[in-house]
Design an enzyme around this catalytic site. Structure first.
Site, mmCIF file in Angstrom:
data_model
loop_
_atom_site.group_PDB
_atom_site.id
_atom_site.type_symbol
_atom_site.label_atom_id
_atom_site.label_comp_id
_atom_site.label_asym_id
_atom_site.label_seq_id
_atom_site.Cartn_x
_atom_site.Cartn_y
_atom_site.Cartn_z
ATOM 1 N N LYS A 157 0.846 -1.212 0.000
ATOM 2 C CA LYS A 157 0.000 0.000 0.000
ATOM 3 C C LYS A 157 0.873 1.252 0.000
ATOM 4 O O LYS A 157 0.703 2.143 -0.818
ATOM 5 C CB LYS A 157 -0.903 0.013 1.237
ATOM 6 C CG LYS A 157 -1.558 1.376 1.473
ATOM 7 C CD LYS A 157 -2.471 1.410 2.674
ATOM 8 C CE LYS A 157 -1.814 1.817 3.968
ATOM 9 N NZ LYS A 157 -1.570 3.254 4.154
ATOM 10 N N ASN A 158 1.831 1.296 0.930
ATOM 11 C CA ASN A 158 2.544 2.556 1.109
ATOM 12 C C ASN A 158 3.526 2.856 -0.017
ATOM 13 O O ASN A 158 3.944 4.002 -0.179
ATOM 14 C CB ASN A 158 3.224 2.593 2.484
ATOM 15 C CG ASN A 158 2.188 2.782 3.590
ATOM 16 O OD1 ASN A 158 1.049 3.160 3.316
ATOM 17 N ND2 ASN A 158 2.567 2.496 4.826
ATOM 18 N N CYS A 178 -5.461 8.180 8.683
ATOM 19 C CA CYS A 178 -5.950 7.731 9.990
ATOM 20 C C CYS A 178 -5.611 8.763 11.057
ATOM 21 O O CYS A 178 -4.552 9.402 11.000
ATOM 22 C CB CYS A 178 -5.293 6.399 10.357
ATOM 23 S SG CYS A 178 -5.897 5.027 9.373
ATOM 24 N N ARG A 199 -0.337 14.911 13.265
ATOM 25 C CA ARG A 199 0.385 14.521 12.051
ATOM 26 C C ARG A 199 0.622 15.776 11.202
ATOM 27 O O ARG A 199 0.004 15.974 10.145
ATOM 28 C CB ARG A 199 -0.405 13.468 11.256
ATOM 29 C CG ARG A 199 -0.580 12.173 12.005
ATOM 30 C CD ARG A 199 -1.295 11.121 11.175
ATOM 31 N NE ARG A 199 -0.407 10.430 10.247
ATOM 32 C CZ ARG A 199 -0.814 9.469 9.407
ATOM 33 N NH1 ARG A 199 -2.073 9.100 9.374
ATOM 34 N NH2 ARG A 199 0.049 8.876 8.602
ATOM 35 N N ASP A 232 3.443 0.543 12.331
ATOM 36 C CA ASP A 232 2.236 -0.020 11.702
ATOM 37 C C ASP A 232 1.933 -1.433 12.201
ATOM 38 O O ASP A 232 0.846 -1.951 11.963
ATOM 39 C CB ASP A 232 2.378 -0.021 10.170
ATOM 40 C CG ASP A 232 2.498 1.390 9.623
ATOM 41 O OD1 ASP A 232 2.128 2.341 10.338
ATOM 42 O OD2 ASP A 232 2.982 1.549 8.489
ATOM 43 N N ARG A 260 -9.139 0.105 3.405
ATOM 44 C CA ARG A 260 -8.190 1.111 2.907
ATOM 45 C C ARG A 260 -6.822 0.498 2.672
ATOM 46 O O ARG A 260 -6.043 1.013 1.856
ATOM 47 C CB ARG A 260 -8.040 2.259 3.927
ATOM 48 C CG ARG A 260 -9.197 3.230 3.901
ATOM 49 C CD ARG A 260 -8.835 4.512 4.612
ATOM 50 N NE ARG A 260 -7.480 4.895 4.276
ATOM 51 C CZ ARG A 260 -6.642 5.517 5.081
ATOM 52 N NH1 ARG A 260 -7.037 5.867 6.279
ATOM 53 N NH2 ARG A 260 -5.420 5.812 4.699
HETATM 54 N N1 EPU Z 1 6.017 14.327 11.230
HETATM 55 C C1 EPU Z 1 6.170 15.639 11.582
HETATM 56 N N2 EPU Z 1 6.147 16.581 10.584
HETATM 57 C C2 EPU Z 1 5.972 16.243 9.292
HETATM 58 C C3 EPU Z 1 5.815 14.887 8.944
HETATM 59 C C4 EPU Z 1 5.854 13.939 9.949
HETATM 60 O O1 EPU Z 1 6.325 15.983 12.742
HETATM 61 O O2 EPU Z 1 5.961 17.147 8.443
HETATM 62 C C5 EPU Z 1 6.031 13.314 12.281
HETATM 63 C C6 EPU Z 1 4.741 12.526 12.357
HETATM 64 O O3 EPU Z 1 3.756 13.210 13.093
HETATM 65 C C7 EPU Z 1 5.200 11.243 12.993
HETATM 66 C C8 EPU Z 1 6.595 11.057 12.439
HETATM 67 O O4 EPU Z 1 7.006 12.351 11.978
HETATM 68 O O5 EPU Z 1 5.298 11.434 14.364
HETATM 69 C C9 EPU Z 1 6.734 10.072 11.313
HETATM 70 O O6 EPU Z 1 5.770 10.360 10.322
HETATM 71 P P1 EPU Z 1 6.035 10.035 8.786
HETATM 72 O O7 EPU Z 1 6.012 11.313 8.043
HETATM 73 O O8 EPU Z 1 7.225 9.156 8.644
HETATM 74 O O9 EPU Z 1 4.751 9.213 8.420
HETATM 75 P P2 EPU Z 1 3.901 9.311 7.118
HETATM 76 O O10 EPU Z 1 4.757 9.510 5.943
HETATM 77 O O11 EPU Z 1 2.763 10.220 7.359
HETATM 78 C C10 EPU Z 1 4.060 6.765 6.526
HETATM 79 C C11 EPU Z 1 3.067 5.666 6.327
HETATM 80 C C12 EPU Z 1 2.418 5.316 7.638
HETATM 81 C C13 EPU Z 1 3.497 4.903 8.624
HETATM 82 C C14 EPU Z 1 4.557 6.007 8.743
HETATM 83 C C15 EPU Z 1 5.710 5.629 9.626
HETATM 84 C C16 EPU Z 1 2.309 6.117 4.089
HETATM 85 C C17 EPU Z 1 1.212 6.537 3.197
HETATM 86 N N3 EPU Z 1 2.053 6.124 5.382
HETATM 87 O O12 EPU Z 1 3.305 7.852 7.050
HETATM 88 O O13 EPU Z 1 1.562 4.218 7.382
HETATM 89 O O14 EPU Z 1 2.916 4.712 9.883
HETATM 90 O O15 EPU Z 1 5.062 6.330 7.440
HETATM 91 O O16 EPU Z 1 6.321 4.493 9.152
HETATM 92 O O17 EPU Z 1 3.374 5.750 3.621
HETATM 93 C C18 EPU Z 1 -0.233 2.778 7.779
HETATM 94 O O18 EPU Z 1 0.098 2.168 6.747
HETATM 95 O O19 EPU Z 1 -1.077 2.332 8.599
HETATM 96 C C19 EPU Z 1 0.393 4.069 8.059
HETATM 97 C C20 EPU Z 1 -0.113 4.931 8.933
#
Ligand code: EPU
Length: 423
Positions: free
Chosen positions: A23-24, A117, A122, A305, A397
């Site tokens: 998915k990701n 989610c 976030r 995750d 999803r």
């Molecule tokens: N963060 C910030 N500022 C930002 C971006 C992130 O503070 O601008 C923080 C977030 O709040 C969090 C941490 O950094 O505390 C890590 O967030 P990250 O940006 O790495 O997560 P993401 O890119 O939003 C992806 C996956 C998530 C997975 C995370 C961590 C996708 C679409 N989503 O999210 O997947 O949990 O990386 O590995 O790739 C899931 O599949 O259930 C899912 C939530």
């Protein structure tokens, strides 16, 4: 009326589960494909609702999309700018990959919010800072994000926190800008490495794949390509935990061992009965006799995750375990439901303290996010009696045909329609 999952628990599972595409990764490949302005073919795309939302956005941008079996054919030769204010943008978080793609192509983007989610805060500050390092002017007007990319230039981005999404957005913008961009403290998740391979096949020059320092020589003209999506490592982990909790023998196919090493290390410590060869993982129900301390962390650490599925597994372990959720401030919606099923779990300061109980009992429970809902399915498979899991829309999803896959390995699980009188 609502679709729910009904499970009669404590059935020994046996058989083979085939893992779907990641998915990701696919949620990044789909927006990135536009950069070719040509035909891109991507195989192994799971039919999950996040994919359909992204396809809806592509179509609003004038792009022709065909989706047969698990192959997506994206022809973006007639792509046109459109403000990113479509309802589909708000259904998933990864829709923000369109920000960088369109910003590089049209030097402007006006967008409304994104979805995803609810797991606590976030923010997207790291994405915005990365764009600014590459010459973007950003302003927020009421609920709109406005990006001005008239003066884009290559740059040096040093993330002060590791972020999967911000790393991907930085890469997607940098490859469109002439010159050398360096991205330090980049996330190293396999999905990022694979996205870079995809972009390289489209003609981009990217160095440092799989490391936390990515160097991009941007501005190349990209072209169409064909790509194969990798198996979903979180789906592997979810079924592996189901196997360790409930299976006589669960064979999980399409596994990349390196991508699930953190889970296998944990299995080794807990002495879970498993074996792995080539791309096949076999897991059997295991009597766990000790507690464990687990820290969720960016790759190659233990993935957040899998925190929720792991919580359900540990809930019926002997001993006390602690999972330190270091990524999200509020990924705990499953705990209240598990406790109502008879678990003994407390959360303090992002530490989940799990005192193992003998058994869980079936109940009507509410999934409130993707992995949380999946963890309740695991709990239902473990529990005595009947469990009804609400929140199927979250599971859809991210998991392809979870009910069908579990029925195939003899789980007593079905899709039902119920009226709870509250929606
Ligand atoms: N963060 C910030 N500022 C930002 C971006 C992130 O503070 O601008 C923080 C977030 O709040 C969090 C941490 O950094 O505390 C890590 O967030 P990250 O940006 O790495 O997560 P993401 O890119 O939003 C992806 C996956 C998530 C997975 C995370 C961590 C996708 C679409 N989503 O999210 O997947 O949990 O990386 O590995 O790739 C899931 O599949 O259930 C899912 C939530």
């Amino acid at each position: 009326m609502e679709e729910v999952i009904r499970i009669k628990g404590q059935k020994l599972l046996e058989g083979t589960i085939h893992i779907s595409g990641s998915k990701n990764l696919c949620v990044a490949l789909i927006p990135a494909s536009i950069l070719a302005r040509d035909v891109v073919v991507i195989h192994n795309i799971p039919p999950i609702s996040d994919v359909y939302s992204l396809v809806e956005i592509l179509e609003q941008l004038g792009i022709c999309v065909e989706y047969h079996q698990d192959t997506l054919i994206i022809d973006s030769s007639n792509v046109k700018y459109h403000d990113l204010d479509m309802p589909a943008m708000e259904r998933l978080r990864a829709s923000y990959y369109f920000y960088s793609v369109l910003l590089g192509m049209y030097h402007k983007v006006t967008a409304s919010g994104i979805g995803g989610c609810r797991l606590g805060e976030r923010p997207i500050d790291l994405h915005i800072k990365a764009f600014e390092q590459l010459g973007t002017k950003f302003q927020k007007q009421e609920n709109k994000y406005i990006f001005d990319g008239e003066n884009l230039h290559a740059g040096h981005i040093i993330f002060d926190k590791i972020s999967v999404g911000a790393t991907i957005n930085a890469i997607l913008l940098a490859i469109q800008i002439k010159g050398k961009t360096i991205i330090e403290n980049a996330a190293t998740e396999p999905e990022i490495t694979e996205l870079c391979k995809f972009l390289s096949k489209m003609g981009a020059t990217i160095e440092g794949l799989g490391t936390d320092c990515i160097v991009i020589k941007g501005g190349k003209t990209l072209h169409g390509t064909t790509f194969y999506n990798i198996p979903d490592r979180i789906e592997v982990g979810t079924y592996a935990l189901i196997g360790a909790a409930t299976a006589k023998n669960l064979i999980i196919k399409n596994v990349i061992k390196e991508h699930i090493q953190a889970l296998l290390d944990l299995f080794d410590i807990l002495e879970v009965d498993y074996s792995i060869k080539e791309n096949e993982l076999q897991v059997r129900k295991s009597k766990i006799k000790k507690g464990i301390i687990v820290l969720t962390a960016p790759y190659p650490g233990f993935p957040t995750d899998l925190q929720q599925p792991l919580t359900s597994f540990l809930a019926v372990n002997e001993g006390t375990s602690v999972i330190i959720e270091s990524i999200y401030t509020n990924r705990f919606a499953h705990i209240k439901e598990l406790n109502e099923m008879g678990a003994n779990i407390n959360v303090t300061n992002m530490n989940i303290i799990i005192h193992g109980v003998k058994e869980l009992r079936g109940l009507v429970v509410n999934g409130k996010d993707l992995r949380g809902a999946a963890s309740l399915v695991i709990a239902g498979l473990i529990a005595k009696g009947e469990t009804v899991v609400r929140g199927l829309e979250y599971i859809n999803r991210g998991y392809e045909n979870m009910i069908k896959k579990l029925r195939k390995v003899h789980a007593n699980i079905e899709l039902c329609i119920e009226d709870f009188g509250d929606n």
